[in-house]
Design a protein around this motif. Structure first.
Motif, PDB file in Angstrom:
ATOM      1  N   ASP B 171       0.841  -1.205   0.000  1.00 60.65           N
ATOM      2  CA  ASP B 171       0.000   0.000   0.000  1.00 60.65           C
ATOM      3  C   ASP B 171       0.876   1.255   0.000  1.00 60.65           C
ATOM      4  N   LEU B 172       1.211   1.724  -1.207  1.00 56.62           N
ATOM      5  CA  LEU B 172       2.126   2.864  -1.305  1.00 56.62           C
ATOM      6  C   LEU B 172       1.454   4.188  -0.964  1.00 56.62           C
ATOM      7  N   SER B 173       0.128   4.177  -0.845  1.00 59.01           N
ATOM      8  CA  SER B 173      -0.540   5.421  -0.428  1.00 59.01           C
ATOM      9  C   SER B 173      -0.055   5.857   0.954  1.00 59.01           C
ATOM     10  N   LEU B 174       0.523   4.909   1.693  1.00 61.00           N
ATOM     11  CA  LEU B 174       0.950   5.222   3.067  1.00 61.00           C
ATOM     12  C   LEU B 174       2.386   5.734   3.157  1.00 61.00           C
ATOM     13  N   VAL B 175       3.037   5.950   2.000  1.00 64.26           N
ATOM     14  CA  VAL B 175       4.420   6.434   2.019  1.00 64.26           C
ATOM     15  C   VAL B 175       4.504   7.776   2.741  1.00 64.26           C
ATOM     16  N   ARG B 176       5.483   7.892   3.663  1.00 68.05           N
ATOM     17  CA  ARG B 176       5.618   9.100   4.466  1.00 68.05           C
ATOM     18  C   ARG B 176       6.922   9.872   4.204  1.00 68.05           C
ATOM     19  N   GLU B 220      -2.679  13.874  -0.418  1.00 69.92           N
ATOM     20  CA  GLU B 220      -2.545  12.581   0.264  1.00 69.92           C
ATOM     21  C   GLU B 220      -2.677  11.437  -0.731  1.00 69.92           C
ATOM     22  N   GLY B 221      -2.334  10.253  -0.301  1.00 70.41           N
ATOM     23  CA  GLY B 221      -2.526   9.071  -1.127  1.00 70.41           C
ATOM     24  C   GLY B 221      -1.507   8.972  -2.242  1.00 70.41           C
ATOM     25  N   VAL B 222      -1.785   8.106  -3.203  1.00 70.78           N
ATOM     26  CA  VAL B 222      -0.790   7.805  -4.237  1.00 70.78           C
ATOM     27  C   VAL B 222      -0.600   8.954  -5.211  1.00 70.78           C
ATOM     28  N   LYS B 223      -1.524   9.901  -5.226  1.00 69.98           N
ATOM     29  CA  LYS B 223      -1.386  11.014  -6.171  1.00 69.98           C
ATOM     30  C   LYS B 223      -0.461  12.112  -5.675  1.00 69.98           C
ATOM     31  N   GLY B 224       0.109  11.926  -4.496  1.00 69.18           N
ATOM     32  CA  GLY B 224       1.020  12.933  -3.970  1.00 69.18           C
ATOM     33  C   GLY B 224       2.443  12.420  -3.839  1.00 69.18           C
TER      34      GLY B 224
END
Lengths: 596, 596
Positions: B171-176, B220-224
């Motif tokens: 789940d790459l949307s969680l990349v920080r 936020e999410g994968v679009k950022g």
């Protein structure tokens, strides 16, 4: 990762599939009813959860080690084994005459599962002692029994099985270890044995080796092999320990898994000959060894179930905790625990269904074992023996093959973390791989199923099982539920495929052995899959009845859902296997050896 | 255990399935005909057999080690990598503009297989460099290309992919990890990345990290998520190395397998921020990363084939040498090499058929990749792209799942010896388990197959493939041979099952996502099984034609026998999978979460 014994599922099988009420009506088993089962299982669960399970990871990280002929087991093992002995667990299924508790296998198998779930490497020591006890009970002289049985049954001493030599693995006809008769009736044993589980260790004061060797002048091949007791320390007339015998551990193996369990190379007779005592008659060693092997094979099948259960619990815990990605159905509008993802559920259900199916099969087989020994009616004993003997290769072969798949799925549920040893999921996969190999590879189990269990009686036992399955199908038909209908359809298709294959095996083994043995493992997998599915079909019927009566409804619904999953995702593989076996033999053996 | 590259089988696929003659008619690939393929493969075979393969066991016994921020690779790796670089192997498939050889994937994939068979852990370093090169070629500025590409293509520097963080796996949307813009147009990168293959090592003077991070204020999410180049050492204007950048390895993992390959935890920005250069546009990082991922996913599929081939060779060698038991048909009246036993043959044939089937599938996909980039006709390019993109999850998912089964069978063929690490068979099993996980687990591949590759176009590409398969069935029908007839029947049944499943997936993904995704992995396995079988069907037709013409008759007969085995023992599993997917979804998700 902690372990919680699945006592409820075990008791369900013991009560409803193995029918413990009937078992406890048999002479000698009067005290082994459901209440006893429950009390023993609960006590066993506590012991294994609290004492044995915590040592599982330590055993993998700090395996048994070898130095100067001595083996040091993992720190903590010796103390835990002392508690195992103190609790009387070694004697659970052994005769009270020698200090055991004489409980039926129906209960003992569940306890064995717990011990193996808790710690497969640890459990191997008692497992091998059980084999030695079995052999002595069957064929040992009164003197041997008097000297060794009490102490083996109590766990004060442990036992081993010495079959394998470097050139003799599955093929015991190649055994070269020799036994020279001495004037006092003992023998001197010479030779090298490998792969001896707990062949040397520090958990007991003596080790009783059961050893295959040839008496000088014996016939070649398997008909010239005898069985001997060779103690690590000689035993004085008063039962105290005497001199060190001439059997020495020269090394232990560096293995893929079960690292805490020392796998010894034992050297016999390098200093004049190890003193050995013959068990039973000369040249009948293989026959006696097979008694041990059959007990051990069933027990290894239970190891498969045990390992799969532990891997399942580990994976469920991770899947409930690890948060990653939104559910595809939009039911949660944020990243969620991965157990919400359908494929993770599919993996967990596969693991669960295999475990419950194989446990149900093993428990049913255990009840047949008890009946074959204890039922008052000779014909019933005979039928139960035939059923049990048919089950042994299935319990061993199918449950261990499934345990590999389950352990691999367990790693997969963990994703990248599964590949990191610290997570613990990988240990189960490494440990599992031995189960399809030792006590006879899956192919050896399949040979047994084809030769002794199917071809020899023209498939009669197999057909009798199919007839029982047909009865279950009829009962499913009466239920009217969607789950029962789904199970009935798959069970019917699988049974019909089984019948075809049994006909092929019974009819062709003599005429076309290559064709039949080319499909021997697929036949084993087909039969195991079918019988496990059948037992889950029986579970489904019981669970529907009890749920309708309001008994433990959530649990019963889970039993129903798991059985249905098994039918639709595992049992439905059977017809494809039928085609491979009956129509595909030629392509197995077509390729010229030089082409490989 | 030595390795012999299967050059002949590879060239068969390249010539007859991938049709290299057609590939070499495309602009830019004129020199890449069969002769070139043969010359390159033979040279590649020598290099991998002699230089890389001998380091495989050493890498497992003496893994990469970590100390004070530095990673020392296995002794011998550094020197071997220097030879790899000197031989120009890193640049095989990369553009001549940056010093590469510009060879087609049709040839490059075979070379990749050899390198991975020789040493999976070693091969990972070049594999990750390929990904970095691909990303820079696609989206890098001219300045980035000028600074990095020549040295990555030559192998002087190596590349990495930095996606995963402790909380962000699939789940790459969680990349920080974050990127702070600097006045000079660069960024400062902060964060922790885990599971970074060859994230730190001593085989090259610089490491070029491709890193996913969020620019401050991004959505936020994968679009950022944006993509950055972060070199280990800064690069001066003249191309020489400058100061150490603020990215540091803080540990490496203790893993089940691929132990020689260092899996690093990288800490970015603990000392003020690591200097990073944006690749392409802000917030399009995931898109670029997917370009790398798709190349890497195909490559990981090839790793599966490579590992399975090596495990097969190891098992064959043992089976020809190990003497144990008499053949069941009485053809030899003494204990014989175990390859004479039908079940050992069945295991070896299973391994062989999987390998040949997956290799044929991957080679065909590689030709489509070449055509999608080089064919002069736009419509043909489009069709090939669609085909290739459908193939990627199959090549990745199916080939790696099969490699696990093959590696496990490899251990099984060895019996007890397989469980002893010194034998070497167990390493393949341990190594294989990562392949179904990294670069997207099998479930992630299956999501791609369901969502982007099947549901999105209503199953059009899938149906076009089915139509091609039907043509092959017709050709098989014309052959008249028993092997062709057997293949035709299984191929038809499998294709029809595939059509059903595609209809189910295309029709239900929106309405019943849980039902479709419950069967996503079985769908992937079904489709991979079918396509690999289809390619073996094509092989069978070619081999029959050539055998009839007297060309290399033994080899062709082996191809036919292997294809037939695949049909009767592997392809025939497809209809059962259809039932699980289309009829079995409900039982996957029926169990309440609390019941697990």
């Amino acid at each position: 990762m902690s372990y919680t014994a699945p006592v409820k599922d075990m008791l369900f099988d013991i009560e409803h599939l193995a029918n413990i009420a009937q078992v406890s009506e048999m002479p000698g088993l009067e005290e082994a009813g459901l209440e006893t089962a429950q009390a023993v299982l609960e006590e066993c669960a506590r012991f294994n959860q609290d004492v044995i399970a915590p040592l599982n990871v330590a055993g993998d990280k700090h395996p048994s080690s070898f130095k100067d002929g001595h083996v040091a087991t993992t720190p903590g093992f010796k103390e835990a084994f002392a508690q195992y002995v103190a609790g009387g667990w070694q004697g659970l299924q052994h005769p009270s005459e020698f200090g055991g508790q004489g409980l039926p296998k129906t209960i003992g198998a569940a306890c064995g599962e717990m011990l193996n779930s808790a710690n497969l490497s640890f459990a191997l020591c008692p497992l091998l002692s059980d084999g030695a006890i079995e052999a002595l009970l069957t064929a040992g002289s009164d003197a041997l029994k008097a000297t060794y049985l009490d102490k083996l049954v109590s766990g004060q001493w442990t036992g081993t099985m010495n079959l394998t030599e470097p050139q003799a693995g599955s093929d015991l006809s190649l055994v070269r270890s020799r036994a020279e008769p001495q004037p006092d009736g003992t023998f001197k044993i010479f030779g090298t044995k490998i792969f001896i589980t707990y062949g040397e260790h520090d958990m007991a004061e003596n080790i009783v080796h059961l050893v295959l060797a040839r008496v000088a002048g014996a016939p070649e091949g398997v008909k010239g092999i005898s069985l001997f007791v060779v103690p690590k320390f000689m035993v004085n007339a008063d039962g105290s320990l005497g001199a060190r015998n001439d059997v020495h551990c020269v090394s232990i193996e560096h293995k893929l898994g079960i690292k805490a369990s020392p796998t010894a190379v034992l050297q016999y007779g390098d200093h004049g000959g190890a003193v050995g005592y013959i068990v039973g008659e000369e040249n009948r060693g293989l026959e006696y060894m097979f008694i041990m092997m059959n007990a051990a094979r069933y027990a290894v099948g239970v190891q498969g179930i045990a390992l799969a259960e532990r891997a399942y619990q580990h994976a469920v815990a991770y899947a409930k905790e690890r948060v990653q990605s939104r559910p595809v159905d939009g039911s949660i509008n944020a990243s969620a625990p991965i157990i919400h993802h359908p494929d993770v559920k599919r993996m967990l259900m596969t693991m669960r269904a295999y475990v419950e199916g194989c446990r149900a099969m093993a428990t049913t087989a255990a009840a047949a074992y008890d009946a074959m020994h204890h039922h008052p009616d000779a014909e019933t004993r005979r039928q139960n023996q035939a059923f049990y003997e048919f089950m042994v290769p299935l319990v061993k072969g199918y449950s261990t093959e499934m345990s590999l798949e389950v352990a691999s799925l367990g790693v997969q549920v963990h994703g990248g973390m599964g590949f990191i040893e610290e997570t613990g999921a990988a240990q189960y996969l490494r440990d599992a791989k031995i189960l399809t190999i030792y006590e006879g590879t899956t192919a050896i189990q399949a040979n047994d199923l084809v030769g002794r269990k199917t071809a020899r009686d023209g498939g009669q036992v197999a057909k009798a099982i199919a007839a029982q399955i047909e009865t279950t199908e009829a009962e499913l038909g009466e239920s009217g539920s969607a789950a029962a209908a789904s199970m009935a359809a798959r069970l019917k298709a699988a049974r019909e495929a089984f019948i075809d294959v049994v006909g092929f095996v019974a009819g062709q083994t003599k005429a076309s052995p290559n064709a039949v043995f080319a499909g021997s493992v697929p036949y084993l997998m087909l039969a195991g899959n079918l019988v496990a599915g059948w037992q889950l079909a029986r579970s489904l019927l019981v669970a529907e009845r009890l749920a309708a009566a309001g008994t433990d409804v959530d649990f019963m619904n889970a039993k129903i859902a798991t059985a249905r999953f098994y039918a639709e995702h595992i049992l439905n593989k059977v017809p494809g296997l039928r085609d491979s076996i009956v129509d595909g033999a030629e392509s197995v053996t077509a390729l010229a050896l030089e082409a490989f």
